[in-house]
Design an enzyme around this catalytic site. Structure first.
Site, short mmCIF file in Angstrom:
data_model
loop_
_atom_site.label_atom_id
_atom_site.label_comp_id
_atom_site.label_asym_id
_atom_site.label_seq_id
_atom_site.Cartn_x
_atom_site.Cartn_y
_atom_site.Cartn_z
CE1 TYR A 100 -4.16 -1.48 0.11
CE2 TYR A 100 -3.03 -3.26 1.36
CZ TYR A 100 -4.21 -2.83 0.53
OH TYR A 100 -5.20 -3.55 0.39
CD GLU A 120 -5.94 -6.52 1.79
OE1 GLU A 120 -4.91 -6.21 2.15
OE2 GLU A 120 -6.77 -5.91 1.15
CD GLN A 168 -7.81 -14.24 -8.34
OE1 GLN A 168 -8.23 -13.68 -9.38
NE2 GLN A 168 -6.43 -14.51 -8.05
CE1 TYR A 169 -9.13 -20.87 -13.86
CE2 TYR A 169 -7.13 -20.78 -12.49
CZ TYR A 169 -7.59 -20.69 -13.80
OH TYR A 169 -7.09 -20.22 -14.85
N GLY A 207 -20.13 -20.16 -14.85
CA GLY A 207 -20.73 -19.89 -13.54
C GLY A 207 -21.27 -21.08 -12.60
CB THR A 235 -17.32 -23.47 -10.67
OG1 THR A 235 -17.28 -22.23 -10.72
CG2 THR A 235 -16.95 -23.94 -11.56
CB VAL A 290 -18.48 -9.31 -11.02
CG1 VAL A 290 -17.81 -8.86 -12.37
CG2 VAL A 290 -19.83 -8.62 -11.00
CG PHE A 291 -15.57 -14.70 -12.17
CD1 PHE A 291 -16.07 -15.13 -10.91
CD2 PHE A 291 -15.75 -15.93 -13.15
CE1 PHE A 291 -16.58 -16.12 -10.77
CE2 PHE A 291 -16.15 -17.08 -12.71
CZ PHE A 291 -16.77 -17.31 -11.38
N GLY A 292 -13.01 -11.25 -11.96
CA GLY A 292 -12.15 -10.31 -12.78
C GLY A 292 -12.05 -8.96 -12.12
N1 NAI Z 1 -19.50 -14.39 -12.03
C1 NAI Z 1 -18.70 -13.82 -12.93
O1 NAI Z 1 -18.12 -12.83 -13.12
C2 NAI Z 1 -18.64 -14.84 -14.13
C3 NAI Z 1 -18.08 -14.24 -15.29
N2 NAI Z 1 -17.98 -15.31 -16.36
C4 NAI Z 1 -17.38 -14.72 -17.23
O2 NAI Z 1 -18.11 -14.71 -18.49
C5 NAI Z 1 -17.44 -15.00 -19.74
C6 NAI Z 1 -18.28 -16.16 -20.52
O3 NAI Z 1 -18.60 -17.08 -19.75
P1 NAI Z 1 -18.93 -18.56 -20.34
O4 NAI Z 1 -19.03 -19.72 -19.32
O5 NAI Z 1 -17.85 -18.88 -21.64
O6 NAI Z 1 -20.32 -18.37 -20.93
P2 NAI Z 1 -21.16 -18.53 -22.32
O7 NAI Z 1 -20.67 -17.35 -23.33
O8 NAI Z 1 -20.76 -19.89 -22.80
O9 NAI Z 1 -22.54 -18.29 -21.93
C7 NAI Z 1 -23.13 -19.31 -21.22
C8 NAI Z 1 -24.62 -19.27 -21.33
O10 NAI Z 1 -25.05 -17.88 -20.67
C9 NAI Z 1 -26.18 -17.30 -21.10
N3 NAI Z 1 -26.08 -15.87 -21.58
C10 NAI Z 1 -24.84 -15.46 -21.92
N4 NAI Z 1 -25.34 -14.13 -22.25
C11 NAI Z 1 -26.44 -13.85 -21.85
C12 NAI Z 1 -27.21 -12.72 -21.94
N5 NAI Z 1 -26.63 -11.60 -22.58
N6 NAI Z 1 -28.55 -12.61 -21.64
C13 NAI Z 1 -29.26 -13.93 -21.08
N7 NAI Z 1 -28.27 -14.99 -21.08
C14 NAI Z 1 -27.21 -14.69 -21.45
C15 NAI Z 1 -26.53 -18.38 -22.18
O11 NAI Z 1 -27.48 -18.99 -21.74
C16 NAI Z 1 -25.26 -18.93 -22.65
O12 NAI Z 1 -25.48 -20.06 -23.09
C17 NAI Z 1 -16.31 -15.65 -19.28
O13 NAI Z 1 -15.27 -14.78 -19.97
C18 NAI Z 1 -16.35 -15.55 -17.87
O14 NAI Z 1 -14.96 -14.84 -17.67
C19 NAI Z 1 -18.48 -16.45 -16.41
C20 NAI Z 1 -18.95 -16.85 -15.22
C21 NAI Z 1 -19.05 -16.20 -14.09
#
Ligand code: NAI
Length: 388
Positions: free
Chosen positions: A98, A140, A207-208, A273, A275, A378-380
């Protein structure tokens, strides 16, 4: 709490500082990494650096924190700070960093804003910085203590007991600890950092989320991301890691974890998502929970749905939506909650691509779920932008 003098100065200068934050944070990272290149080895995600995502996240977090201090001078945004503190502990941030960040950030502010940064302006923003940093340092320290670890030192080796290819682009690794020391406990919904050495010798972390309840063996489920520099670690894990290899993992962190009430649960996920939902379902099954759980998942197709069998087995009450190849009772298209009865008084967890989470959250609120009972992460590094 911000002093009255500083509050007046921050209020007056927030528009100009806010408008220049992108330039300030760009200069900040450029000067810091020029002087301290070792910080790019094993701490910062160079994919997010390259895309500018990290810069936007830092700028967004400073602006959001300053705005909250002004709007709610008697409160501290602990929920938002906790989210950041968990991410920091997962990458091993230490107190002294920091001081380093402060030096380069305030150097960049002075450079970008020039004469506008009078000693009063610098002092007021200094107070904002240390209020935020002080709160994060304290949180932390507590999180490290809870993980039974020294500051920054939660890394340990795990052996890959099994590799399972789930879909064409998703793989799971089942991991067992190396050595006799018991691993720190994991809560359902938490993530670990995985540290790898890239082919050019630079260490990178990602992160996973754990995808099982994580008693003895821990499982991570990784989607390959070929078209984004931030995906280099996932792609390397896919290409190179086999059963018998060892991986370096942090302790589990993350504050979006399963609540221990008896309220009905609604787990809503899409794509990778899935997981945390499978980890929560696994935990509920392992503990013999009698809680009602409604599981909703959307994916591209049944073949692309990672952990589909685990999810179906662990979630007696589920609905799946597929954009392609849906077969009854699964549904075609994107998730649509029409006709799905959401239990009264439910607590909901969301995980999936950001646009999906926005849609799903709105649908749950329309179905009567209280906003405070909808949990997601939100990831990232786009955390604050999404939260704001
Ligand atoms: N919590 C978080 O921040 C998360 C972020 N992600 C990010 O999202 C990205 C894509 O993840 P993938 O597993 O590859 O998803 P993907 O692109 O394969 O989409 C999975 C499903 O999400 C739904 N979806 C996607 N966009 C939508 C929309 N605009 N409106 C409604 N439904 C929608 C659809 O049903 C799609 O089949 C990755 O780059 C990942 O980093 C993924 C999971 C969790």
């Amino acid at each position: 709490m911000l002093s009255a003098e500083s509050a007046a100065v921050v209020r007056a200068t927030l528009p100009v500082v806010g408008a220049s934050l992108d330039a300030i944070t760009e200069r900040f990272y450029a000067t810091m990494f020029a002087d301290r290149p070792e910080l790019l080895d094993g701490l910062f995600n160079r994919g997010n650096q390259a895309s500018g995502e990290q810069r936007k996240a830092l700028a967004g977090s400073i602006a959001a924190f300053a705005t909250m201090l002004l709007e709610h001078p008697d409160e501290r945004p602990d929920d938002l700070l906790a989210r950041i503190a968990h991410k920091h502990t997962a990458v091993g941030v230490t107190d002294d960093q920091y001081v380093i960040v402060h030096k380069y950030l305030f150097g960049a502010i002075a450079e970008v804003l020039g004469d506008a940064v009078t000693p009063e302006v610098a002092a007021a923003w200094d107070e904002v910085y240390w209020l935020m940093a002080g709160a994060l340092i304290a949180m932390e320290a507590r999180i490290y203590a809870d993980a039974g670890a020294r500051e920054g030192g939660t890394w340990r080796r795990w052996r890959v007991a099994a590799r399972r290819d789930e879909t064409p682009d998703v793989v799971s690794f089942l991991l067992t600890p190396v050595g006799d020391e018991p691993p720190p406990p994991a809560l359902p919904g938490q993530y670990v950092s995985v540290q790898v050495v890239m082919p050019d010798g630079v260490r990178q972390l990602r992160q996973y989320t754990l995808s099982n309840a994580g008693g003895g063996a821990r499982r991570i489920t990784v989607k390959r991301v070929d078209d984004d520099p931030a995906g280099e670690v996932s792609t390397l894990l896919h290409a190179t890691v086999r059963a018998g290899d060892e991986l370096t993992l942090s302790a589990p962190f993350g504050d979006v974890t399963l609540d221990d009430s008896q309220a009905p649960l609604v787990l809503v996920s899409a794509g990778i998502g899935c997981t945390p939902m499978v980890a929560m379902l696994d935990h509920l099954a392992a503990t013999g929970s009698g809680r009602r759980v409604l599981t909703l998942h959307a994916d591209r197709s049944p073949d692309r749905h990672a952990l589909r069998e685990d999810m179906a087995r662990l979630a007696p009450e589920h609905h799946f939506w597929y954009e392609q190849d849906a077969e009854s009772p699964d549904r075609g298209g994107l998730m649509d909650l029409d006709g799905v009865e959401i239990p009264a008084g439910a607590v909901a967890y969301l995980c999936g691509p950001l646009p999906f989470m926005r849609e799903a959250r709105a649908a749950l609120l329309r179905a009567g779920v209280a906003a405070r009972d909808v949990h997601y992460e939100v990831f990232g590094p786009d955390l604050w932008l999404a939260a704001g």
